[in-house]
Design an enzyme around this catalytic site. Structure first.
Site, PDB file in Angstrom:
ATOM      1  N   LYS A 194       0.788  -1.278  -0.060  1.00 52.49           N
ATOM      2  CA  LYS A 194       0.018   0.035   0.004  1.00 52.49           C
ATOM      3  C   LYS A 194       0.956   1.303   0.094  1.00 52.49           C
ATOM      4  CE  LYS A 194      -1.324   1.753   3.867  1.00 52.49           C
ATOM      5  NZ  LYS A 194      -1.913   2.424   4.997  1.00 52.49           N
ATOM      6  N   ASN A 195       2.030   1.242   0.822  1.00 53.37           N
ATOM      7  CA  ASN A 195       2.601   2.409   1.068  1.00 53.37           C
ATOM      8  C   ASN A 195       3.570   2.686  -0.249  1.00 53.37           C
ATOM      9  OD1 ASN A 195       1.853   3.450   3.512  1.00 53.37           O
ATOM     10  ND2 ASN A 195       3.299   2.082   4.560  1.00 53.37           N
ATOM     11  N   ARG A 241      -4.290  10.647   4.278  1.00 48.42           N
ATOM     12  CA  ARG A 241      -3.223  11.435   4.797  1.00 48.42           C
ATOM     13  C   ARG A 241      -2.303  11.595   3.507  1.00 48.42           C
ATOM     14  NH1 ARG A 241      -3.089  12.723  10.176  1.00 48.42           N
ATOM     15  NH2 ARG A 241      -0.770  12.675  10.078  1.00 48.42           N
ATOM     16  N   CYS A 247      -8.761  21.811  10.013  1.00 44.73           N
ATOM     17  CA  CYS A 247      -7.978  22.735  10.924  1.00 44.73           C
ATOM     18  C   CYS A 247      -7.991  22.171  12.286  1.00 44.73           C
ATOM     19  CB  CYS A 247      -8.613  24.247  10.467  1.00 44.73           C
ATOM     20  SG  CYS A 247     -10.610  24.163  10.668  1.00 44.73           S
ATOM     21  N   ARG A 269       0.507  21.440  12.810  1.00 47.62           N
ATOM     22  CA  ARG A 269       1.775  20.938  13.031  1.00 47.62           C
ATOM     23  C   ARG A 269       2.017  19.334  12.419  1.00 47.62           C
ATOM     24  NH1 ARG A 269       4.863  22.103  16.883  1.00 47.62           N
ATOM     25  NH2 ARG A 269       5.672  20.013  17.325  1.00 47.62           N
ATOM     26  N   PRO A 270       1.087  18.425  11.941  1.00 48.35           N
ATOM     27  CA  PRO A 270       1.235  17.197  11.656  1.00 48.35           C
ATOM     28  C   PRO A 270       2.361  17.192  10.260  1.00 48.35           C
ATOM     29  CG  PRO A 270      -1.096  17.329  12.082  1.00 48.35           C
ATOM     30  CD  PRO A 270      -0.424  18.774  12.088  1.00 48.35           C
ATOM     31  N   ASP A 317       4.807  19.560   9.617  1.00 47.52           N
ATOM     32  CA  ASP A 317       5.732  20.534   9.484  1.00 47.52           C
ATOM     33  C   ASP A 317       7.019  20.123   8.969  1.00 47.52           C
ATOM     34  OD1 ASP A 317       6.108  19.012  11.491  1.00 47.52           O
ATOM     35  OD2 ASP A 317       6.353  20.519  12.953  1.00 47.52           O
ATOM     36  N   ASP A 350       4.013  -1.973  13.141  1.00 48.60           N
ATOM     37  CA  ASP A 350       2.841  -2.686  12.572  1.00 48.60           C
ATOM     38  C   ASP A 350       2.828  -4.158  12.957  1.00 48.60           C
ATOM     39  OD1 ASP A 350       1.877  -0.472  11.690  1.00 48.60           O
ATOM     40  OD2 ASP A 350       2.367  -0.750   9.614  1.00 48.60           O
TER      41      ASP A 350
END
Length: 333
Positions: free
Chosen positions: A22-23, A92, A116, A121-122, A124, A306
């Protein structure tokens, strides 16, 4: 599907081929947007995240055709510079579209993952990286979006303050069409990152790993189309391997690579599980009572976070006590 009915108590035997990672699949879709030529991605996993990313690409202007486990992608021209907020909240990895949008049209409006509500921050580390390459990025809490623009991206030497899988991939994707040379230090080493590099190299990018946790990218003017096959998903391999051992079975996993799951293999052998490495995959089999074995999660090449859940389940069948310890990481975006 409303429910699964499982009748247990039987050892699992046979051969299995797992889905593509998936990644890698999600990042391959983003990479395909760096060229206006056709990119074919094989061995795709048919999961919800993949189809959300496809929806986002189509919103941006891409043509995507899914045929079984193959995706044919072509992004002739971007028709939008904005990722829909509702779809970004579902995936994401949508933040990676920052790279092709800036590279090809010089502007991008990317929702903060989760909107928001979570603040700025997530991502940055990703934002800091593209700023270093020359992008101007501002965050507006009133709409929950990062607004970015860049006349030209320029190569730079950039060091990540902490390990970041997605940050490394975003900077690679951002640098392949930038002017000059980019050197990424403290870059992630996961196999999925290397798969993305292989895809980009096949598209004409100039990328090398020339030192430990260091990646060098020399920007090119354009990329071209290619055909690329995604490697097997490490988490799915570990799941089947655990199923073989816990049911006292014998499973051969096609295309499994020793180097991708070396830390898991080490623990299986320590727990007295059966492992046979073959040219085209790895066999996992039960041959003696398992021995409880401690694990501590870590970044690659360590034991993946994981994998701790299936390992804990496996250890319920082992002799003795063990500790499964999770190393606490900051947000790796």
């Amino acid at each position: 599907m409303e429910k699964l009915i499982i009748t247990g108590g039987n050892p699992l035997h046979g051969s299995v081929k797992v889905s593509g990672a998936k990644n890698v699949a999600l990042k391959a879709l983003v990479a395909a947007c760096l060229t206006n030529e056709e990119v074919i991605v094989e061995n795709i996993p048919l999961i919800s995240d993949f189809f959300v990313m496809v929806d986002i690409m189509q919103d941006l202007g891409a043509r995507v055709h899914i045929d079984g486990h193959k995706a044919v992608v072509q992004m002739d021209n971007f028709v939008s510079d904005t990722i829909p907020l509702d779809k970004a909240a579902q995936a994401r990895t949508s933040v990676l579209f920052l790279a092709p949008l800036l590279a090809r049209i010089g502007r991008a409006n990317i929702p903060n993952p989760g909107g928001c509500r979570l603040g700025a921050r997530p991502i940055d580390r990703i934002v800091d990286g593209v700023r270093a390459l020359g992008a101007v990025v501002t965050y507006k809490s009133e709409d929950g979006y990062f607004h970015a623009h860049a006349k030209e991206m320029t190569g730079v030497t950039y060091s990540f303050s902490k390990n970041t899988h997605t940050g490394t991939e975003t900077l690679i994707l951002s640098a392949v069409l930038a002017k000059g040379k980019t050197v990424l230090k403290n870059a992630a080493e996961e196999p999925e990152v290397d798969d993305l590099i292989v895809l980009l190299q096949a598209m004409g990018a100039r990328i090398t790993r020339n030192a430990h946790r260091e990646i060098t990218i020399v920007g090119v003017e354009t990329l071209h189309g290619t055909t690329f096959r995604i490697s097997p998903d490490r988490n799915e391999i570990v799941t089947f391997a655990t199923a073989a051992l816990i049911t006292k079975g014998d499973i051969f996993i096609e295309e499994a690579k020793e180097e991708d799951i070396a830390s898991f293999l080490e623990k299986v052998i320590a727990a007295r599980g059966g492992v046979e490495k073959k040219e085209n995959g790895i066999r996992f089999f039960y041959h003696t009572p398992l021995l409880a074995t401690d694990v501590t999660t870590a970044i690659y090449p360590g034991f993946m976070t994981d994998w701790q859940a299936p390992w804990a389940v496996l250890m319920t069948q082992a002799e003795g006590n063990c500790v499964v310890h999770e190393t606490v990481f900051e947000n790796k975006m």
